[in-house]
Each structure stands twice: as C-alpha cells, then as structure tokens.
Scaffold this active site. Sequence first.
Site, PDB file in Angstrom:
ATOM      1  N   ASP A  66       0.810  -1.210   0.000  1.00  0.00           N
ATOM      2  CA  ASP A  66       0.000   0.000   0.000  1.00  0.00           C
ATOM      3  C   ASP A  66       0.847   1.265   0.000  1.00  0.00           C
ATOM      4  O   ASP A  66       2.055   1.232   0.203  1.00  0.00           O
ATOM      5  CB  ASP A  66      -0.951   0.016   1.205  1.00  0.00           C
ATOM      6  CG  ASP A  66      -0.340  -0.622   2.453  1.00  0.00           C
ATOM      7  OD1 ASP A  66       0.839  -0.346   2.744  1.00  0.00           O
ATOM      8  OD2 ASP A  66      -1.042  -1.386   3.118  1.00  0.00           O
ATOM      9  N   ASN A 135      -8.110  -4.015  13.808  1.00  0.00           N
ATOM     10  CA  ASN A 135      -9.483  -4.232  13.332  1.00  0.00           C
ATOM     11  C   ASN A 135      -9.548  -5.355  12.301  1.00  0.00           C
ATOM     12  O   ASN A 135     -10.582  -5.571  11.681  1.00  0.00           O
ATOM     13  CB  ASN A 135     -10.075  -2.949  12.755  1.00  0.00           C
ATOM     14  CG  ASN A 135      -9.330  -2.448  11.526  1.00  0.00           C
ATOM     15  OD1 ASN A 135      -8.358  -3.052  11.065  1.00  0.00           O
ATOM     16  ND2 ASN A 135      -9.780  -1.327  10.971  1.00  0.00           N
ATOM     17  N   HIS A 137      -7.567  -5.624   9.545  1.00  0.00           N
ATOM     18  CA  HIS A 137      -7.168  -5.310   8.170  1.00  0.00           C
ATOM     19  C   HIS A 137      -5.831  -5.950   7.823  1.00  0.00           C
ATOM     20  O   HIS A 137      -4.963  -6.121   8.682  1.00  0.00           O
ATOM     21  CB  HIS A 137      -7.163  -3.803   7.902  1.00  0.00           C
ATOM     22  CG  HIS A 137      -6.039  -3.037   8.518  1.00  0.00           C
ATOM     23  ND1 HIS A 137      -6.243  -1.932   9.312  1.00  0.00           N
ATOM     24  CD2 HIS A 137      -4.687  -3.177   8.462  1.00  0.00           C
ATOM     25  CE1 HIS A 137      -5.093  -1.434   9.707  1.00  0.00           C
ATOM     26  NE2 HIS A 137      -4.125  -2.184   9.207  1.00  0.00           N
ATOM     27  N   GLU A 142      -9.787  -2.455   4.920  1.00  0.00           N
ATOM     28  CA  GLU A 142     -10.527  -2.240   6.158  1.00  0.00           C
ATOM     29  C   GLU A 142     -11.748  -3.159   6.226  1.00  0.00           C
ATOM     30  O   GLU A 142     -12.173  -3.740   5.225  1.00  0.00           O
ATOM     31  CB  GLU A 142     -10.969  -0.775   6.241  1.00  0.00           C
ATOM     32  CG  GLU A 142      -9.832   0.238   6.198  1.00  0.00           C
ATOM     33  CD  GLU A 142      -9.081   0.388   7.521  1.00  0.00           C
ATOM     34  OE1 GLU A 142      -9.046  -0.581   8.311  1.00  0.00           O
ATOM     35  OE2 GLU A 142      -8.535   1.468   7.769  1.00  0.00           O
TER      36      GLU A 142
END
Length: 237
Positions: A66, A135, A137, A142
């Site tokens: 990313d 979370n 990811h 996400e």
Amino acid sequence: MIFLRNKTEVAQWAAHYIMTKLQDHPGFVLALPTGRTVIGLYRELKELHRAGNLQVNHIRATFNLDEYVGLGPTHPGSFRQFMIKHFVVPLSFPEKQFHIPSGIVDDLTKECQAYEEAIRDSGGIDLAILGIGQNGHIGFNEPGTSFKSLTHVVNLTPGTRRANAYAFGDRAKVPTQAITMGLSTIMSSRELLLLATGPRKRDILRKALKGRITEECPASILQLHPQVTVVTDQPID
C-alpha cells in the site's frame, strides 16, 4: 502456526525463512508490508545481507501492499520513503525492481489497474508478507472490504489513522485515503507469511484465524489460503 517468545525471535525466524526461499528460488517475487511490526524483519534482513547470506539478486521484483493517497515519493511519511530507508538502501536493492503505487497521480483508478498489470507481468507474487491491524485489516483492506477486491483506493478508519500517527506526530496529519493491494490480489499469492507481535494483536489474531470467515474481519480470509504461515509471540489457543 509458529509461536515464539518475543518480537525479536519473530523477526529472526521470518528473515531466515525468506533467506531460505531466496536461496532455493531465483527470480522470486515478494509482496512487502510497512509498519512497526516489520521494522525488525527488515533489520534482520539487512544483517543477513551484510553477512553475505541473503541472495538479493534472486529477487525479481517486490510489490508493496500500500501507499498513502496525497503523499509524494519524497514525503517522509510516505511508505516509499519507509521502504527506501528500511529495505532498498540497506539491501542495495535496485529501485527499478521495487514497486509501490503512486498516491499523487491524477487518475487513481488507472494507477490501481496498472499496479495489477505489473504484478501479473512479473509472473505473480510468490510470497506475500503481511501484518494485521487491530481491526483485522491486511494491507489497508478495512472491515467490509470485498473478498473479491483487487488493488483499489480505500478510506482509512480513525483507528487505522491513529495506529499510523507515529510516523506523522499527529493523527490529524495522517492521510485519510490509501491505495492498497486488494484481498483477492493478496490471496492470489502462492504463499502467505503473516507476522503478528504484541498483546494488542492477540484478540484479533484469534478472531481472524479461529473465528467466522467474514468481510467484517478481512484477515479471516487467510483461513481459505492453502499455504499460509503465521508467526507470532502471542498464544491464541
């Protein structure tokens, strides 16, 4: 799953695993992450390279997971600069073989498509090294991201921006969007290596690996991959 005592042992194990892969497979293609979890890994790779044990010339290409939207390639908070500092320069890795999306192009959709094409043209990813967010990811995919997603632009959650504020000094300065390799793209890798360290990762690691497979926990898709290795210092049984 490989359970080790601490983050140093996790980094050492992963570095030696990558070293062995490169010894056995010239022309290897790697997907690489950023973040605090993997700084130790890159440090260990640097030491192996310095000792003459790491066959960097066996890496045909690397593709980062990313990059932030809106940060230029020389911005100190960009993932390109992170990789230059921790991987490219220490390992004397040729920049022409190092790939990362650009977050400042006019057409982000075309940039995502071009990144997918570059991965395909390389012959596909042999080994994707992954971290996991609190979370769930992986990359910057996400919760709620489609399991069928290819490289795409994502809106970062407040929690993700808070977790990455260390590189900016203030969460308000963390970009709100990023380009990330999609879940389908990651799962197309021939092999996956997930690194997770610290007590904050224990619950989400248990949920991802032992819970229900759902897009609300993106990392749960790893349960469907035929060749995934998890290396952690957190017991989840």
